[in-house]
Scaffold this active site. Structure first.
Site, PDB file in Angstrom:
ATOM      1  N   PHE A   1      28.798  25.341  21.071  1.00 42.65           N
ATOM      2  CA  PHE A   1      29.615  25.774  19.952  1.00 42.65           C
ATOM      3  C   PHE A   1      30.569  26.797  20.194  1.00 42.65           C
ATOM      4  CE2 PHE A   1      29.949  28.993  16.505  1.00 42.65           C
ATOM      5  CZ  PHE A   1      30.428  28.091  15.553  1.00 42.65           C
ATOM      6  N   GLU A   2      30.347  27.793  21.060  1.00 44.00           N
ATOM      7  CA  GLU A   2      31.481  28.778  21.566  1.00 44.00           C
ATOM      8  C   GLU A   2      32.548  27.717  22.172  1.00 44.00           C
ATOM      9  OE1 GLU A   2      28.273  29.260  22.119  1.00 44.00           O
ATOM     10  OE2 GLU A   2      27.864  31.372  21.066  1.00 44.00           O
TER      11      GLU A   2
ATOM     12  N   SER B   1      30.094  36.827  44.270  1.00 42.96           N
ATOM     13  CA  SER B   1      29.562  36.213  45.249  1.00 42.96           C
ATOM     14  C   SER B   1      29.196  36.798  46.275  1.00 42.96           C
ATOM     15  CB  SER B   1      30.653  35.021  45.782  1.00 42.96           C
ATOM     16  OG  SER B   1      31.945  35.378  45.943  1.00 42.96           O
TER      17      SER B   1
ATOM     18  N   HIS C   1      47.730  49.362  23.187  1.00 43.34           N
ATOM     19  CA  HIS C   1      46.877  50.404  23.607  1.00 43.34           C
ATOM     20  C   HIS C   1      45.897  49.887  24.539  1.00 43.34           C
ATOM     21  CE1 HIS C   1      45.151  54.473  21.885  1.00 43.34           C
ATOM     22  NE2 HIS C   1      44.422  54.175  22.909  1.00 43.34           N
TER      23      HIS C   1
ATOM     24  N   HIS D   1      26.194  49.501  50.735  1.00 45.22           N
ATOM     25  CA  HIS D   1      26.024  48.086  50.345  1.00 45.22           C
ATOM     26  C   HIS D   1      25.185  47.893  49.139  1.00 45.22           C
ATOM     27  CE1 HIS D   1      25.913  43.650  51.548  1.00 45.22           C
ATOM     28  NE2 HIS D   1      24.776  43.579  51.043  1.00 45.22           N
TER      29      HIS D   1
ATOM     30  N   GLN E   1      38.250  43.637  42.005  1.00 47.28           N
ATOM     31  CA  GLN E   1      39.232  42.594  42.351  1.00 47.28           C
ATOM     32  C   GLN E   1      40.837  42.967  41.649  1.00 47.28           C
ATOM     33  OE1 GLN E   1      38.371  38.623  43.206  1.00 47.28           O
ATOM     34  NE2 GLN E   1      36.398  39.234  42.444  1.00 47.28           N
TER      35      GLN E   1
ATOM     36  N   HIS F   1      32.266  45.751  44.707  1.00 45.73           N
ATOM     37  CA  HIS F   1      33.654  45.767  44.829  1.00 45.73           C
ATOM     38  C   HIS F   1      34.098  45.259  43.675  1.00 45.73           C
ATOM     39  CE1 HIS F   1      32.350  41.526  45.215  1.00 45.73           C
ATOM     40  NE2 HIS F   1      33.321  41.135  45.054  1.00 45.73           N
TER      41      HIS F   1
ATOM     42  N   ASN G   1      33.145  41.860  38.956  1.00 47.03           N
ATOM     43  CA  ASN G   1      32.065  40.785  38.517  1.00 47.03           C
ATOM     44  C   ASN G   1      30.681  41.562  39.254  1.00 47.03           C
ATOM     45  OD1 ASN G   1      34.169  39.148  37.482  1.00 47.03           O
ATOM     46  ND2 ASN G   1      34.108  38.098  39.674  1.00 47.03           N
TER      47      ASN G   1
ATOM     48  N   CYS H   1      45.066  52.828  17.883  1.00 43.55           N
ATOM     49  CA  CYS H   1      44.948  54.145  17.250  1.00 43.55           C
ATOM     50  C   CYS H   1      44.451  54.279  15.837  1.00 43.55           C
ATOM     51  CB  CYS H   1      46.151  54.798  17.304  1.00 43.55           C
ATOM     52  SG  CYS H   1      46.911  55.200  19.080  1.00 43.55           S
TER      53      CYS H   1
END
Ligand SMILES: [Zn+2]
Ligand SMILES: [Zn+2]
Length: 341
Positions: A307-308, A160, A292, A112, A167, A165, A152, A198
């Site tokens: 901003f992003e 969560s 690639h 775990h 996905q 793990h 994640n 490349c």
């Protein structure tokens, strides 16, 4: 003076804020004392003995001791439905497709508490082998056009469940982001007759300013126009458009390469939250000379803000060259951390 750099693979611009640049070690997480995770949690659906809680198992990879190292199960809260046909509907200006696809969880080991950075290299290879076997099988389903494999790690990265793990989501459409990158790569190929990746890999190995490590089959580097601090890419040195083309020998090397990079982040930056994703050509484009595949590792050290979101432009406060130097020198495992004192 700050510098704008263009990501040649997406044509996006990034502001490299050299004026307010941070030294890489300033981004160290410095977690408050948190209780370490237990190696077993009785209520965790992914812990050994609770296998009945994660009902449908598609694949199990055992280690030399006969115990399982990786299990692939159906996601209990699947984003897409495994049954049915992806029928497309066009109604005036609206387009829809039935939400058919696969959503699977790769449980990365029985323990775990053991995150990838702390696993033996060959255990990481078992996880990657699970990716490859599921990728191959799902790609053969005629309803599926895009398979995304991702991890994640930590709450800031969207995890969560504590148990390590990753996905896989298989969708009946190709996303705009993937299409766009394929088009850019194809345009470059049409103009220059070579794979843009490349070309970049040869240039980066030659310049040696942003390379973190080079193994027999892979190169790890900070992209020139890196959008966020410590975004790191792992490229196969041999040209391959699709993750499905990776060999078992290369997967063994990739287990070592990915584990080492995640170890450097874990010990160098104090276990930052991160995402990684396998960026591959869709299976219908497997074998093309212009794309690639690679793995993109994105530590979540800063937050995406107005901003992003508003401009599609990122401000990166760590020079990719400084991040590469920091990671080159970072210890990748406990033994070398202790030796360094
Ligand atoms: Zn667990
Ligand atoms: Zn290539």
């Amino acid at each position: 003076m700050p510098e704008l750099r263009q990501n040649r693979f997406t044509k996006e611009w990034v502001i490299i804020a050299t004026e307010r640049a941070k030294r890489p070690e300033e981004l160290k997480v410095n977690r408050p004392e948190v209780k370490p995770l237990p190696s077993y949690s009785p209520t965790c659906p992914f812990c050994p003995g609770n296998e009945q809680l994660a009902p449908t198992e598609f694949l199990r990879i055992n280690g030399p001791d006969g115990k399982w190292r990786a299990r692939v199960v159906a996601n209990k809260f699947a984003a897409l439905s495994r049954e049915g046909e992806p029928t497309r509907k066009v109604e005036k200006s609206k387009r829809t497709i039935n939400g058919v696809g696969m959503h699977e969880v790769i449980i990365e080991g029985p323990n775990h508490a053991l995150t990838t950075a702390l696993l033996p290299d060959d255990h990481v290879t078992s996880i990657l082998t699970a990716y490859k076997l599921r990728y191959d099988e799902i790609s053969r389903d005629p309803r599926i056009t895009q398979v995304t494999i991702f991890k994640n790690h930590g709450t800031a990265a969207g995890a969560s469940l504590e148990h390590p793990h990753s996905q896989l989501i298989a969708a009946p459409v190709i996303s705009h982001q993937v299409r766009d990158r394929m088009f850019e790569a194809l345009r470059h190929y049409d103009e220059f007759g070579e794979c843009i990746f490349c070309q970049m890999i040869a240039e980066e190995i030659d310049e040696n300013a942003r390379v973190v490590m080079v193994t027999d089959h892979f190169v790890v580097l900070e992209p020139f126009a890196s959008p966020t601090p410590f975004t790191t890419h792992i490229y196969p040195r041999r040209h391959m458009a699709s993750f499905g083309d990776v060999s078992m020998e290369e997967l063994a090397d990739l287990g070592h390469t990915l584990r080492t990079l995640l170890g450097k982040l874990y010990f160098g930056l104090d276990d930052p939250d991160f995402n990684y994703t396998v960026r591959t050509a869709p299976s219908e484009n497997a074998g093309v000379k212009y794309y690639h595949w690679h793995i993109s590792v994105i530590p979540r050290l800063t937050r995406v803000a107005g901003f992003e979101l508003g401009s599609g432009m990122f401000i990166n406060t760590v020079l990719p060259e400084a991040a590469a130097e920091f990671l080159r020198n970072a210890n990748a495992d406990k033994a070398s951390v202790e030796k360094a004192g």
